[in-house]
Each structure stands twice: as C-alpha cells, then as structure tokens.
Design a protein around this motif. Structure first.
Motif, PDB file in Angstrom:
ATOM      1  N   ASP A 200       0.836  -1.378  -0.112  1.00 21.09           N
ATOM      2  CA  ASP A 200      -0.024  -0.139   0.190  1.00 21.09           C
ATOM      3  C   ASP A 200       0.825   1.353   0.017  1.00 21.09           C
ATOM      4  O   ASP A 200       1.929   1.123   0.903  1.00 21.09           O
ATOM      5  CB  ASP A 200      -0.842   0.039   1.363  1.00 21.09           C
ATOM      6  N   ALA A 201       0.795   1.872  -0.776  1.00 23.24           N
ATOM      7  CA  ALA A 201       1.316   3.547  -1.076  1.00 23.24           C
ATOM      8  C   ALA A 201       1.589   4.087   0.338  1.00 23.24           C
ATOM      9  O   ALA A 201       2.813   4.540   0.764  1.00 23.24           O
ATOM     10  CB  ALA A 201       0.826   4.353  -2.346  1.00 23.24           C
ATOM     11  N   ASP A 202       0.724   4.317   1.221  1.00 20.72           N
ATOM     12  CA  ASP A 202       0.816   4.976   2.486  1.00 20.72           C
ATOM     13  C   ASP A 202       1.571   4.301   3.353  1.00 20.72           C
ATOM     14  O   ASP A 202       2.597   4.828   4.072  1.00 20.72           O
ATOM     15  CB  ASP A 202      -0.786   5.526   2.985  1.00 20.72           C
ATOM     16  N   TYR A 203       1.612   3.089   3.442  1.00 22.46           N
ATOM     17  CA  TYR A 203       2.290   2.228   4.190  1.00 22.46           C
ATOM     18  C   TYR A 203       3.531   2.215   3.762  1.00 22.46           C
ATOM     19  O   TYR A 203       4.593   2.499   4.341  1.00 22.46           O
ATOM     20  CB  TYR A 203       1.704   0.647   4.256  1.00 22.46           C
ATOM     21  N   VAL A 204       4.041   1.917   2.479  1.00 19.88           N
ATOM     22  CA  VAL A 204       5.488   2.117   1.826  1.00 19.88           C
ATOM     23  C   VAL A 204       5.860   3.527   2.260  1.00 19.88           C
ATOM     24  O   VAL A 204       7.125   3.558   2.763  1.00 19.88           O
ATOM     25  CB  VAL A 204       5.440   1.800   0.558  1.00 19.88           C
ATOM     26  N   THR A 205       5.249   4.557   2.043  1.00 23.77           N
ATOM     27  CA  THR A 205       5.769   6.001   2.379  1.00 23.77           C
ATOM     28  C   THR A 205       6.193   6.034   3.962  1.00 23.77           C
ATOM     29  O   THR A 205       7.047   6.665   4.197  1.00 23.77           O
ATOM     30  CB  THR A 205       4.794   6.822   2.061  1.00 23.77           C
ATOM     31  N   HIS A 206       5.201   5.515   4.889  1.00 22.39           N
ATOM     32  CA  HIS A 206       5.607   5.717   6.240  1.00 22.39           C
ATOM     33  C   HIS A 206       6.717   4.832   6.453  1.00 22.39           C
ATOM     34  O   HIS A 206       7.558   5.426   7.334  1.00 22.39           O
ATOM     35  CB  HIS A 206       4.142   5.036   6.949  1.00 22.39           C
ATOM     36  N   GLN A 207       6.830   3.832   5.848  1.00 21.20           N
ATOM     37  CA  GLN A 207       8.245   2.891   6.169  1.00 21.20           C
ATOM     38  C   GLN A 207       9.462   3.677   5.805  1.00 21.20           C
ATOM     39  O   GLN A 207      10.341   3.537   6.495  1.00 21.20           O
ATOM     40  CB  GLN A 207       7.878   1.605   5.427  1.00 21.20           C
TER      41      GLN A 207
ATOM     42  N   ASP B 272       9.613   7.068   4.962  1.00 21.23           N
ATOM     43  CA  ASP B 272       9.573   8.626   5.667  1.00 21.23           C
ATOM     44  C   ASP B 272       9.818   8.700   7.131  1.00 21.23           C
ATOM     45  O   ASP B 272      10.576   9.395   8.021  1.00 21.23           O
ATOM     46  CB  ASP B 272       8.581   9.478   5.146  1.00 21.23           C
ATOM     47  N   ASP B 273       9.115   7.830   7.681  1.00 20.36           N
ATOM     48  CA  ASP B 273       9.038   7.648   9.187  1.00 20.36           C
ATOM     49  C   ASP B 273      10.070   6.765   9.971  1.00 20.36           C
ATOM     50  O   ASP B 273      10.499   7.233  11.196  1.00 20.36           O
ATOM     51  CB  ASP B 273       7.643   7.428   9.903  1.00 20.36           C
ATOM     52  N   LEU B 274      10.320   5.540   9.273  1.00 19.96           N
ATOM     53  CA  LEU B 274      10.917   4.665  10.069  1.00 19.96           C
ATOM     54  C   LEU B 274      12.304   4.197   9.145  1.00 19.96           C
ATOM     55  O   LEU B 274      13.007   3.563   9.889  1.00 19.96           O
ATOM     56  CB  LEU B 274      10.164   2.968   9.734  1.00 19.96           C
ATOM     57  N   GLY B 275      12.575   4.800   8.097  1.00 21.70           N
ATOM     58  CA  GLY B 275      13.773   4.822   7.591  1.00 21.70           C
ATOM     59  C   GLY B 275      14.246   3.605   6.909  1.00 21.70           C
ATOM     60  O   GLY B 275      15.264   3.263   6.864  1.00 21.70           O
TER      61      GLY B 275
ATOM     62  N   LEU C 275      13.463   0.873   0.211  1.00 23.95           N
ATOM     63  CA  LEU C 275      12.680  -0.060  -0.622  1.00 23.95           C
ATOM     64  C   LEU C 275      13.294  -1.562  -0.425  1.00 23.95           C
ATOM     65  O   LEU C 275      12.519  -2.448  -0.714  1.00 23.95           O
ATOM     66  CB  LEU C 275      12.689   0.735  -2.079  1.00 23.95           C
ATOM     67  N   GLN C 276      14.674  -1.516  -0.761  1.00 27.53           N
ATOM     68  CA  GLN C 276      14.943  -2.809  -0.538  1.00 27.53           C
ATOM     69  C   GLN C 276      14.886  -3.499   0.510  1.00 27.53           C
ATOM     70  O   GLN C 276      14.499  -4.814   0.545  1.00 27.53           O
ATOM     71  CB  GLN C 276      16.677  -2.786  -0.873  1.00 27.53           C
ATOM     72  N   GLN C 277      14.823  -3.039   1.683  1.00 23.89           N
ATOM     73  CA  GLN C 277      14.510  -3.731   3.079  1.00 23.89           C
ATOM     74  C   GLN C 277      13.078  -4.326   2.958  1.00 23.89           C
ATOM     75  O   GLN C 277      12.789  -5.569   3.491  1.00 23.89           O
ATOM     76  CB  GLN C 277      14.790  -2.799   4.189  1.00 23.89           C
ATOM     77  N   GLN C 278      12.323  -3.296   2.554  1.00 21.73           N
ATOM     78  CA  GLN C 278      10.843  -3.631   2.502  1.00 21.73           C
ATOM     79  C   GLN C 278      10.497  -4.809   1.510  1.00 21.73           C
ATOM     80  O   GLN C 278       9.754  -5.656   1.794  1.00 21.73           O
ATOM     81  CB  GLN C 278      10.027  -2.343   1.998  1.00 21.73           C
TER      82      GLN C 278
END
Length: 202
Positions: A170-177, A179-182, A185-188
C-alpha cells in the motif's frame, strides 16, 4: 483471458469510457492541465481549483468529469497501471508467464513496491476515497496475487493471505516505512519476499 501459464480470468482494466466530440476534448484538456501542474508543483500541492483554472473550465465541470480528486488521480494513474498490468500478465518472465508461480509472485512484489513508491502521492489520493479505493485495477491486482498463491500450492485462507501481502504494498504504508521509519525499498522488498515464501511453504 489466459495469462499464458494456465492462469485464467484476468484482463487489462480499462476504466475510461469511450467518448467523442467536445466531451473527449474537454477530458483531454483537463488531464493535460493536471499532469502539467503535477510535474511543475508535485501532486500533493495541486488542487481541483488549480486544475480547473489551468484548463480554463469551471470547477463544477471538473467534478462532473471525475467525481472527486480521488477520481481524477485514478484516471491519471490509468496509463501507468495498464503498462504494469500488461507486464505482469503478458510480459517476459519472471514478472510475466514462463516461470513457477512463486517466482512470478516475488517479481510482482518487488515491482509493485517500486510502483507504489514512484506513484505514492497519486495512489494515496486515489485510495483516500472509499468509493474509488477498491476500483477495477485494485481488484485485478488482488486477483493476480491470489491466483499466484493458489498456483504455488499455498494452503489456508487465500483471501486473508492475499490481503496481508497487498497491505505491505500500500502506498501510504510504503511511504510511512521510508519517511518515518527509515526502511529502504530494498529492506521492504526483502521483508515482503520473506513473507511470500513462508506463505508458499518455502
């Protein structure tokens, strides 16, 4: 429609009705204005008032054409969505047919994660409206993931497992990960792949 590997039932979505004459020209004018404003200022700052003014029409006309800001965002995403749909249904492997379903599922996860990040503002806006969140493209993605899970021999509640995987994209979840958690995209992507493998029993 077959996806080329025995998976049947998907077809590329086409959310835009056929139009002609003035209606088609006005629609093109509004979309051109919206794209220009987004390119110049970013999607998060562009309002419906801005788009209407740039296109030289009243705001009421814009709302009649697209229903809401979320509706406009969905139409703007349409071209990119169709290209991605073509890739995962009919394109070369591993995203497209020709490899085992788990390989396709993993390729899909990494590709959709990148897509969610690249189009995060438009996707977030489109998902903010309950009437447009579960639109035909979203349904197609869900069907694709569920079919790949089933083809990979996954057991248990396929609907719940599909929803769990898609929630991580989900775009909001990806952005939170990011921007907020650092979390990169590779880690996700690695985390998504780990979950997908466990669901498929590997």
């Amino acid at each position: 429609m077959s996806t080329g590997d025995g998976l049947v039932g998907l077809s590329v979505t086409d959310s835009a009705p056929t139009e002609r004459g003035d209606a088609a020209r006005n629609r093109a004018l509004l979309l051109t204005a919206a794209r220009r404003l987004i390119d110049e200022h970013g999607a998060d700052t562009v309002t419906m008032d801005d788009v209407a003014a740039a296109a030289g029409v009243g705001k009421g006309t814009l709302f009649r054409r697209f229903g809401s800001r979320a509706g406009l965002m969905i139409v703007l995403l349409d071209e990119a969505e169709k290209a991605e749909q073509q890739a995962f249904m009919f394109g070369p492997p591993p995203l497209g047919p020709g490899v085992p379903p788990l390989e396709r599922l993993l390729a899909y996860g990494h590709e959709r994660l990148r897509f969610a990040w690249d189009h995060r503002v438009l996707l977030s806006d489109a998902n903010s409206d309950p009437q447009t969140r579960f639109n035909p493209p979203a349904t197609l993605h869900r069907t694709h993931v569920r079919m790949l899970l089933e083809a990979a021999g996954t057991t248990g509640d396929l609907d719940a497992q599909t929803d769990a995987l898609l929630a991580l994209l989900d775009a909001d979840y990806v952005t939170h990960q990011v921007d907020d958690l650092g979390r990169s995209l590779q880690q996700q992507g690695d985390a998504w792949e780990s979950l997908a493998r466990k669901l498929c029993g590997t």
